[in-house]
Design a protein around this motif. Structure first.
Motif, mmCIF file in Angstrom:
data_model
loop_
_atom_site.group_PDB
_atom_site.id
_atom_site.type_symbol
_atom_site.label_atom_id
_atom_site.label_comp_id
_atom_site.label_asym_id
_atom_site.label_seq_id
_atom_site.Cartn_x
_atom_site.Cartn_y
_atom_site.Cartn_z
ATOM 1 N N VAL A 141 0.831 -1.198 0.000
ATOM 2 C CA VAL A 141 0.000 0.000 0.000
ATOM 3 C C VAL A 141 0.866 1.249 0.000
ATOM 4 N N ALA A 142 1.961 1.246 0.775
ATOM 5 C CA ALA A 142 2.838 2.416 0.828
ATOM 6 C C ALA A 142 3.408 2.734 -0.543
ATOM 7 N N MET A 143 3.872 1.710 -1.238
ATOM 8 C CA MET A 143 4.424 1.942 -2.564
ATOM 9 C C MET A 143 3.346 2.402 -3.535
ATOM 10 N N ALA A 144 2.179 1.756 -3.468
ATOM 11 C CA ALA A 144 1.089 2.142 -4.362
ATOM 12 C C ALA A 144 0.650 3.573 -4.092
ATOM 13 N N GLY A 197 -6.342 -6.038 7.265
ATOM 14 C CA GLY A 197 -6.443 -5.148 6.113
ATOM 15 C C GLY A 197 -6.431 -3.689 6.513
ATOM 16 N N PHE A 198 -7.156 -3.360 7.591
ATOM 17 C CA PHE A 198 -7.230 -1.970 8.037
ATOM 18 C C PHE A 198 -5.872 -1.473 8.518
ATOM 19 N N LEU A 199 -5.199 -2.283 9.351
ATOM 20 C CA LEU A 199 -3.913 -1.848 9.896
ATOM 21 C C LEU A 199 -2.858 -1.744 8.794
ATOM 22 N N LEU A 212 -3.814 1.316 6.758
ATOM 23 C CA LEU A 212 -3.593 2.555 7.503
ATOM 24 C C LEU A 212 -2.116 2.914 7.559
ATOM 25 N N PHE A 213 -1.289 1.950 7.990
ATOM 26 C CA PHE A 213 0.144 2.222 8.055
ATOM 27 C C PHE A 213 0.721 2.458 6.652
ATOM 28 N N GLY A 214 0.204 1.724 5.683
ATOM 29 C CA GLY A 214 0.686 1.903 4.313
ATOM 30 C C GLY A 214 0.391 3.291 3.781
ATOM 31 N N VAL A 215 -0.822 3.794 4.060
ATOM 32 C CA VAL A 215 -1.181 5.138 3.602
ATOM 33 C C VAL A 215 -0.319 6.188 4.293
ATOM 34 N N LEU A 216 -0.121 6.039 5.603
ATOM 35 C CA LEU A 216 0.685 7.015 6.339
ATOM 36 C C LEU A 216 2.129 7.036 5.831
ATOM 37 N N THR A 239 -8.668 4.094 -1.783
ATOM 38 C CA THR A 239 -7.706 3.008 -1.552
ATOM 39 C C THR A 239 -7.998 2.305 -0.236
ATOM 40 N N MET A 240 -8.223 3.071 0.802
ATOM 41 C CA MET A 240 -8.501 2.487 2.115
ATOM 42 C C MET A 240 -9.790 1.676 2.096
ATOM 43 N N VAL A 241 -10.831 2.253 1.498
ATOM 44 C CA VAL A 241 -12.112 1.540 1.440
ATOM 45 C C VAL A 241 -11.974 0.268 0.609
ATOM 46 N N LEU A 242 -11.291 0.378 -0.521
ATOM 47 C CA LEU A 242 -11.115 -0.786 -1.399
ATOM 48 C C LEU A 242 -10.365 -1.900 -0.693
ATOM 49 N N MET A 243 -9.297 -1.554 0.021
ATOM 50 C CA MET A 243 -8.518 -2.571 0.701
ATOM 51 C C MET A 243 -9.310 -3.190 1.846
#
Length: 891
Positions: free
Chosen positions: A533-536, A817-819, A822-826, A860-864
């Motif tokens: 997620v972070a890379m995406a 998935g949420f964690l 969440l960390f990936g987005v941050l 992205t968050m909702v989809l994941m």
């Protein structure tokens, strides 16, 4: 001990285990295969886009020793040939020949598209390389084999006659004496096919799409009278007898001839080798391709987490078996070999599947990468996939290696547990927790080292234009964050517990407790999703910021109402227009002002760049550029007109370390020309950059090209519809003149079409990396179910329903998935700042403003979350099927 020989152990033990847990095995193989596939596909796409071009250059150049090229433009005066007569007059026994190499566009005239045969329709608008050579002598440089020889050899010298390749003739269903319709510069031409080359040797160049004609006819057709693009020189394969006394070898002889050539030629000409064009083109596309390679490795990194997770789960589940094998007398080394063999076989099978999938994906990625290289760099289409066996082997070896690297740690760890401890269920999990609890500093220190390494790498310059340390910084930032997961997650679970208890009651609390008790596997699953997620997210933010910055640049910089260029679909090569069109356009009703401009390649500091020429007085009054100094365009243009100065683009300034008020020395036909730099402006049209000067200044130093132009920018009167002016221009032009007349809106749409096509491949990389990460969640949940089957059975016996068990598993999937998301987005948001501010600047040399796609991040968050919830249904169903009295026998 014979029963524990490796073959029998593998067949009776390892293979049986993998087959019994085939879903988890399949998920792991899929992760490995996807990682290997995308790396191989990108490597083959990169290789193909350049390999075919290099092959074509080699075939076109033949046995040529040297090539004379201009450094001040792409053409030179053919009178320079008189300077080379010594090559054959003074005993050097050499030969030279002038060459024109340019592009035409295949464009059937005056036909409705639906009436054109499919083969011809597919090639409409594509570039066709045309080689103008001396038909009388060129066979010594480029011999080719006839497929259909002309009945009359004099046809080769007739005007409007051309030779094409067998493949092109087949694709267009053409034969000798048929007509080939081409758009040459801005004019429709009909050429007669004089002969057809066979599809070998020279006939293979440029994917079999090549045309050859006599140079004198080519000069007329392409408006190059008295001009040539290069001179090719060929010396004998031996030292001439008259020079044998002074030259001991051919290499010595060739070096001496090159030195004499350099002394004989004017300063604006350079002597190069055929390989130099390969190197220049490779240098131009290297940043684009190396960044793609770096992005493709993301999928492999995420796959490593998946493999590590899988082997950790397998080792945890089989610790009792390991203890039993050790108790029965199998040595630690034998157990280690057994499980490493299992890991290696997973890597081999997964990598083989990845190679097969990568070869299939290469067809798609070649289209994406090849079209970008065509449009922005070479102007030539990439057809087919060039299979490089070494690339395939490399991808396979990398796949097996990362599997062994990721699986070796849990295998080594499991095989070094004492047999008595290994046979006790859950003992190792507690030992690991206790070991980490006794060393609370370990993971933070590892993370700190990674962050310090990232900080150091962030200050390092690029290497040969590639941000190697920039990508290393990104990797270390993500790696450091991943090592912090076991430290952060207990605190996060503690924060979630009150909410989960209040909303999900007892089954939610147990689901959370299971995740806490298996922190090792939970951390790996969250970390793998976090990395993906972070890379995406970081790439998405970077692309969005780039697109929005380009949007602002287009809105402010493209102020002309109508933009006119020669028709065609690539922007890498600008073709010249007939100066007579200026008089036609100037008389169109509604035209207020027009700015004929010229774009041509030149060499600066031995690097290819572009020279742009326009009317600064028109641009002063109507144009708009975003200068880094903040000055107005009118002010900078007025100063440039007064001082005969130039303005340069930001990428060019960064590439050559130039600033305002410095003097730039350019090679020109009149010798070296020094001009002041009066301004640096933002521009995203080319990473090579532009040097822009006024046409009057240009005419002083390039008099032969003073009236040349590749396009026209028009400004219409207030209240006049640009679309009507565009229609008037198209109606006023001669029928044979084919120009691409675009309104401002049309031009902006075309720019973003090219932009989106350029970055389309990165979206595929996002999807694959996220897919691998989701497989990691699924794998973790499946392993958790299999490991906790006795717990589900006990819960069922004490009153929990099957629906409650399913809810627990789905909740665990959503939490993971949420964690991870969440960390990936941050982390991705932080990483995106570095990508935009540092890596982008090091790769391409332009400044991009930060823009945050908040809606995309939310999506992205909702989809994941939805994906994690959906993925959780599979193990949730499995959980209810594992409930069986046999699961309690060990209790």
């Amino acid at each position: 001990m014979s029963i524990f020989s490796p073959p029998s152990v593998w067949v009776q033990y390892s293979w049986r285990h993998l087959w019994q847990h085939r879903l988890r095995t399949l998920l792991t193989l899929m992760g490995i295969a996807l990682g290997v596939a995308i790396v191989l596909a990108i490597q083959l796409a990169n290789h193909t886009s350049l390999a075919k071009f290099k092959q074509s250059i080699s075939l076109i150049s033949g046995q040529t020793d040297f090539i004379i090229r201009p450094t001040t433009s792409n053409t030179m005066d053919e009178e320079v040939l008189n300077n080379l007569n010594w090559i054959w007059e003074e005993g050097a026994y050499g030969q030279f020949t002038p060459v024109i190499e340019t592009l035409a566009i295949y464009m059937p005239a005056n036909k409705r598209k639906e009436n054109i045969p499919p083969g011809q329709r597919a090639l409409m608008g594509t570039s066709l390389p045309v080689l103008g050579v001396d038909m009388a002598t060129d066979a010594q440089f480029r011999p080719f084999i006839w497929k259909e020889k002309p009945a009359d050899n004099l046809a080769l010298f007739k005007p409007n006659h051309i030779i094409i390749t067998e493949k092109l003739a087949t694709d267009l269903s053409l034969s000798v004496n048929d007509t080939l319709p081409l758009l040459i510069n801005d004019t429709q031409a009909k050429l007669t096919i004089a002969g057809i080359m066979a599809s070998n040797g020279l006939g293979k160049a440029y994917n079999g799409h090549l045309a050859i004609m006599d140079i004198a006819n080519a000069q007329i057709l392409f408006r190059l009278s008295g001009k040539i693009h290069r001179i090719e020189i060929l010396f004998p394969a031996f030292v001439p007898p008259t020079l044998a006394a002074t030259h001991t070898s051919r290499n010595h002889f060739i070096s001496a001839q090159k030195k004499r050539l350099a002394e004989t030629l004017p300063a604006h000409l350079t002597v190069t080798t055929p390989q130099l064009k390969d190197q220049q083109t490779e240098a131009l596309v290297s940043s684009f391709q190396l960044n793609l390679t770096a992005l493709s490795i993301i999928a492999l990194l995420v796959a490593m987490f998946l493999i590590y997770n899988t082997m950790s789960m397998a080792m945890l589940r089989r610790r009792g078996d390991i203890g039993t094998l050790r108790t029965l007398g199998l040595s630690r080394r034998s157990v280690l070999q057994l499980y490493l063999t299992e890991v290696a076989l997973l890597g081999i099978i997964g990598s083989l599947l990845g190679v097969a999938l990568g070869l299939a994906l290469a067809i798609i990625t070649v289209q994406g990468v090849g079209s970008t290289v065509e449009v922005l760099y070479t102007g030539l289409p990439t057809v087919g996939v060039e299979i490089d066996i070494w690339k395939v082997i490399q991808a396979f070896v990398v796949g097996v290696s990362i599997t062994l690297a990721a699986g070796a740690i849990p295998v080594w760890e499991a095989t070094h547990v004492p047999p008595a401890s290994a046979t006790r269920r859950g003992n190792h999990e507690r030992q690991v927790d206790q070991w980490l609890a006794q060393r609370p500093w370990l993971l933070p220190v590892i993370s700190g080292i990674a962050f310090l390494g990232a900080w150091w790498a962030s200050f390092q310059p690029p290497i040969n234009g590639f941000p190697l340390f920039g990508h290393a910084c990104s990797f270390l930032l993500v790696l450091g964050s991943a090592f912090l997961m076991p430290v952060i997650l207990p605190t996060v679970f503690a924060l979630f517990r009150p909410v989960i208890k209040a909303t999900c009651h007892w089954w939610g609390d147990i689901a959370l407790l299971q995740l806490e008790n298996t922190l090792g596997r939970t951390s790996v699953a969250v970390a793998s999703l976090m990395v993906a997620v972070a890379m995406a997210v970081s790439l998405s933010v970077m692309i969005y910021s780039f697109r929005e910055t380009v949007h602002e640049w287009v809105a402010t910089s493209i102020t002309s109402d109508i933009w006119i260029e020669a028709d065609g679909k690539n922007v890498s090569t600008k073709r010249r227009l007939d100066p007579a069109v200026i008089a036609i356009i100037a008389n169109i009703k509604g035209v207020k002002a027009l700015d004929p401009f010229l774009e041509m390649p030149i060499t600066y500091n031995n690097q290819a760049t572009k020279l742009a020429v326009g009317d600064f007085s028109i641009f002063r009054d109507y144009g708009q550029l975003n200068f880094l100094s903040g000055e107005s365009t009118s002010h900078v243009m007025a100063r440039a007109l007064k001082t005969h100065g130039v303005v340069i683009t930001e990428p060019f300034a960064n590439r050559h370390n130039l600033s305002v008020n410095q003097t730039i020395t350019l090679p020109s036909p009149n010798g070296k020309t020094s001009l002041p730099i009066v301004g640096i402006y933002k521009d995203f049209a080319s990473e090579r950059g532009y040097i822009t000067m006024d046409r009057q200044t240009f005419a002083r130093y390039w008099p032969a090209d003073s009236d040349a132009l590749t396009g026209v920018a028009l400004y219409v009167n207030d209240g006049i519809d640009a679309g009507q002016v565009r229609l008037g221009i198209e109606q006023a032009l001669p029928p044979t003149t084919k120009l691409n007349v675009m309104t401002r809106q049309h031009l902006r749409e075309e720019i973003f079409r090219i932009f989106d096509n350029t970055f389309s491949i990165t979206y595929a990389l996002h999807a694959i990396a996220l897919t691998v990460a989701v497989l990691g969640i699924l794998n973790t949940l499946v392993a958790l179910i299999l490991e906790s089957r006795h717990e589900f059975t006990i819960l069922n016996y004490i009153g929990a329903s099957l629906a409650d068990c399913r809810r627990m598993v789905r909740l665990q999937g959503v939490l993971l998935g949420f964690l991870g998301t969440l960390f990936g987005v941050l982390i991705g948001c932080g990483l995106s700042v570095y990508l935009v501010r540092v890596i982008n600047m090091q790769s391409f040399g332009w400044t991009v403003d930060m823009h945050w796609p908040w809606l995309l991040l939310l999506e992205t968050m909702v989809l994941m979350l939805v994906t994690a919830w959906v993925v959780g249904w599979i193990p949730a169903t499995m959980a209810t099927k594992t409930i069986h009295p046999s699961a309690l026998r060990a209790e």
